[in-house]
Design a protein around this motif. Sequence first.
Motif, PDB file in Angstrom:
ATOM      1  N   VAL A  17       0.934  -1.255  -0.117  1.00  0.00           N
ATOM      2  CA  VAL A  17      -0.012  -0.127  -0.146  1.00  0.00           C
ATOM      3  C   VAL A  17       0.926   1.147   0.043  1.00  0.00           C
ATOM      4  N   ALA A  18       2.065   1.116  -0.472  1.00  0.00           N
ATOM      5  CA  ALA A  18       3.105   2.178  -0.422  1.00  0.00           C
ATOM      6  C   ALA A  18       3.555   2.310   1.157  1.00  0.00           C
ATOM      7  N   GLY A  19       3.356   1.448   1.973  1.00  0.00           N
ATOM      8  CA  GLY A  19       3.836   1.634   3.194  1.00  0.00           C
ATOM      9  C   GLY A  19       4.986   2.002   3.786  1.00  0.00           C
ATOM     10  N   THR A  20       5.943   1.649   2.959  1.00  0.00           N
ATOM     11  CA  THR A  20       7.295   2.023   3.322  1.00  0.00           C
ATOM     12  C   THR A  20       7.767   3.593   2.900  1.00  0.00           C
ATOM     13  N   SER A  21       7.000   4.087   1.839  1.00  0.00           N
ATOM     14  CA  SER A  21       7.201   5.535   1.352  1.00  0.00           C
ATOM     15  C   SER A  21       6.455   6.394   2.504  1.00  0.00           C
ATOM     16  N   ILE A  22       5.286   5.829   2.878  1.00  0.00           N
ATOM     17  CA  ILE A  22       4.716   6.592   4.163  1.00  0.00           C
ATOM     18  C   ILE A  22       5.537   6.713   5.419  1.00  0.00           C
ATOM     19  N   GLU A  23       5.939   5.608   5.588  1.00  0.00           N
ATOM     20  CA  GLU A  23       6.841   5.436   6.897  1.00  0.00           C
ATOM     21  C   GLU A  23       8.141   6.281   6.735  1.00  0.00           C
ATOM     22  N   ALA A  24       8.779   6.412   5.602  1.00  0.00           N
ATOM     23  CA  ALA A  24      10.014   7.155   5.388  1.00  0.00           C
ATOM     24  C   ALA A  24       9.752   8.378   5.596  1.00  0.00           C
ATOM     25  N   LEU A  25       8.234   9.065   5.016  1.00  0.00           N
ATOM     26  CA  LEU A  25       7.863  10.272   5.372  1.00  0.00           C
ATOM     27  C   LEU A  25       7.740  10.719   6.699  1.00  0.00           C
ATOM     28  N   LEU A  26       6.841   9.893   7.467  1.00  0.00           N
ATOM     29  CA  LEU A  26       6.586   9.964   8.877  1.00  0.00           C
ATOM     30  C   LEU A  26       7.582   9.779   9.856  1.00  0.00           C
ATOM     31  N   SER A  27       8.707   9.132   9.417  1.00  0.00           N
ATOM     32  CA  SER A  27       9.818   8.781  10.207  1.00  0.00           C
ATOM     33  C   SER A  27      10.650  10.142  10.463  1.00  0.00           C
ATOM     34  N   GLN A  28      10.474  11.191   9.731  1.00  0.00           N
ATOM     35  CA  GLN A  28      10.988  12.340   9.992  1.00  0.00           C
ATOM     36  C   GLN A  28      10.549  12.995  11.078  1.00  0.00           C
ATOM     37  N   LEU A  29       9.366  12.786  11.576  1.00  0.00           N
ATOM     38  CA  LEU A  29       9.069  13.360  12.757  1.00  0.00           C
ATOM     39  C   LEU A  29       9.468  12.789  14.266  1.00  0.00           C
ATOM     40  N   CYS A  30      10.227  11.565  13.954  1.00  0.00           N
ATOM     41  CA  CYS A  30      10.622  10.609  14.919  1.00  0.00           C
ATOM     42  C   CYS A  30      11.874  11.027  15.707  1.00  0.00           C
ATOM     43  N   ASP A  31      11.992  10.773  17.085  1.00  0.00           N
ATOM     44  CA  ASP A  31      13.222  10.979  17.600  1.00  0.00           C
ATOM     45  C   ASP A  31      13.981   9.718  18.074  1.00  0.00           C
ATOM     46  N   ASP A  32      14.951   9.841  18.851  1.00  0.00           N
ATOM     47  CA  ASP A  32      15.576   8.757  19.354  1.00  0.00           C
ATOM     48  C   ASP A  32      14.920   7.643  20.042  1.00  0.00           C
ATOM     49  N   THR A  33      13.832   7.952  20.673  1.00  0.00           N
ATOM     50  CA  THR A  33      13.040   7.033  21.691  1.00  0.00           C
ATOM     51  C   THR A  33      11.838   6.354  20.768  1.00  0.00           C
ATOM     52  N   ASP A  34      11.732   6.769  19.546  1.00  0.00           N
ATOM     53  CA  ASP A  34      10.771   5.872  18.842  1.00  0.00           C
ATOM     54  C   ASP A  34      10.982   4.813  18.252  1.00  0.00           C
ATOM     55  N   LEU A  35      10.102   4.014  17.888  1.00  0.00           N
ATOM     56  CA  LEU A  35       9.975   2.566  17.251  1.00  0.00           C
ATOM     57  C   LEU A  35       9.951   2.723  15.945  1.00  0.00           C
ATOM     58  N   ILE A  36      10.722   2.383  15.046  1.00  0.00           N
ATOM     59  CA  ILE A  36      10.616   2.113  13.591  1.00  0.00           C
ATOM     60  C   ILE A  36      11.099   0.774  13.231  1.00  0.00           C
ATOM     61  N   THR A  37      10.117   0.130  12.428  1.00  0.00           N
ATOM     62  CA  THR A  37      10.637  -1.455  12.057  1.00  0.00           C
ATOM     63  C   THR A  37      11.686  -1.112  10.913  1.00  0.00           C
ATOM     64  N   GLY A  38      11.427  -0.171   9.989  1.00  0.00           N
ATOM     65  CA  GLY A  38      12.288   0.098   9.178  1.00  0.00           C
ATOM     66  C   GLY A  38      12.250  -0.758   7.799  1.00  0.00           C
ATOM     67  N   SER A  39      13.277  -0.798   7.034  1.00  0.00           N
ATOM     68  CA  SER A  39      13.326  -1.486   5.698  1.00  0.00           C
ATOM     69  C   SER A  39      14.695  -2.159   5.641  1.00  0.00           C
ATOM     70  N   LEU A  40      14.604  -3.402   4.743  1.00  0.00           N
ATOM     71  CA  LEU A  40      15.899  -4.076   4.715  1.00  0.00           C
ATOM     72  C   LEU A  40      16.690  -3.649   3.531  1.00  0.00           C
ATOM     73  N   TYR A  41      16.052  -2.644   2.640  1.00  0.00           N
ATOM     74  CA  TYR A  41      16.614  -2.244   1.349  1.00  0.00           C
ATOM     75  C   TYR A  41      17.424  -1.215   1.426  1.00  0.00           C
TER      76      TYR A  41
END
Length: 238
Positions: A17-41
């Motif tokens: 569902v373009a979830g990785t692209s959405i996560e990459a955008l939202l990850s810019q709001l995250c700090d060092d305490t937040d959880l991001i599962t991330g991508s293998l690529y």
Amino acid sequence: MIVSHENRFIFFKPLKVAGTSIEALLSQLCDDTDLITGSLYEEDKYDGYVSRNNTCDNDLLKFHSHTYPELFYQKTKSQWSDYFKITAVRDPWEVCVSYYWWTVWSRENYDNVILESDSQPEILRKFRRFMLSPVFMDSGAVIPGEWHPTVVDFISIENERFLVDDIDFVIRFENIESDTKTLCKKLNMQYKELPRLKTFTRKLDYHYSKYYDSLTIDTVSEKFDKTISKFNYKFLKK
């Protein structure tokens, strides 16, 4: 999946569902305490979008990137009722074509790979065989008399698990730019252009209807009944 404690939101990522692209955008709001599962690529390491706070002491992952809400609640023993919950949805017939290409893109010798030289009947045959093939898990053993999920069973079961009542905002793939802009306003985030990640797998730029015959059209309609009825999706011929 993203869990942002600073901004109090959770993004649950379904398949294709373009979830990785959405996560990459939202990850810019995250700090060092937040959880991001991330991508293998490596191609997806967009502006620091990498896995964060998702490993246990023994280096095992805490959460799969496609952890659905109910499983997350069970594992964390919380409903996270004060967090803003986000997910995404996409036309189910297109989801299945996207999943097909994600599965076969690196398997050059796989006999279900659709080639540009294939006739229309051959495209339909290969896609039908892929969709209706059994999914083998764990040992892969087939037990006589038991139900064995097919590929389309797997995709539909996995994605419909994300359509739960406590989701606060759904990004529709078909409206992804306008929906992500709206979401950014809700999160008080300055909008940046949505990155296009994991777009390298689809070898042929056919409209999704080219892959479907009457059997596979009806099968997707049946298996994704919840998605189709909730978001009024219809199979479109082109």
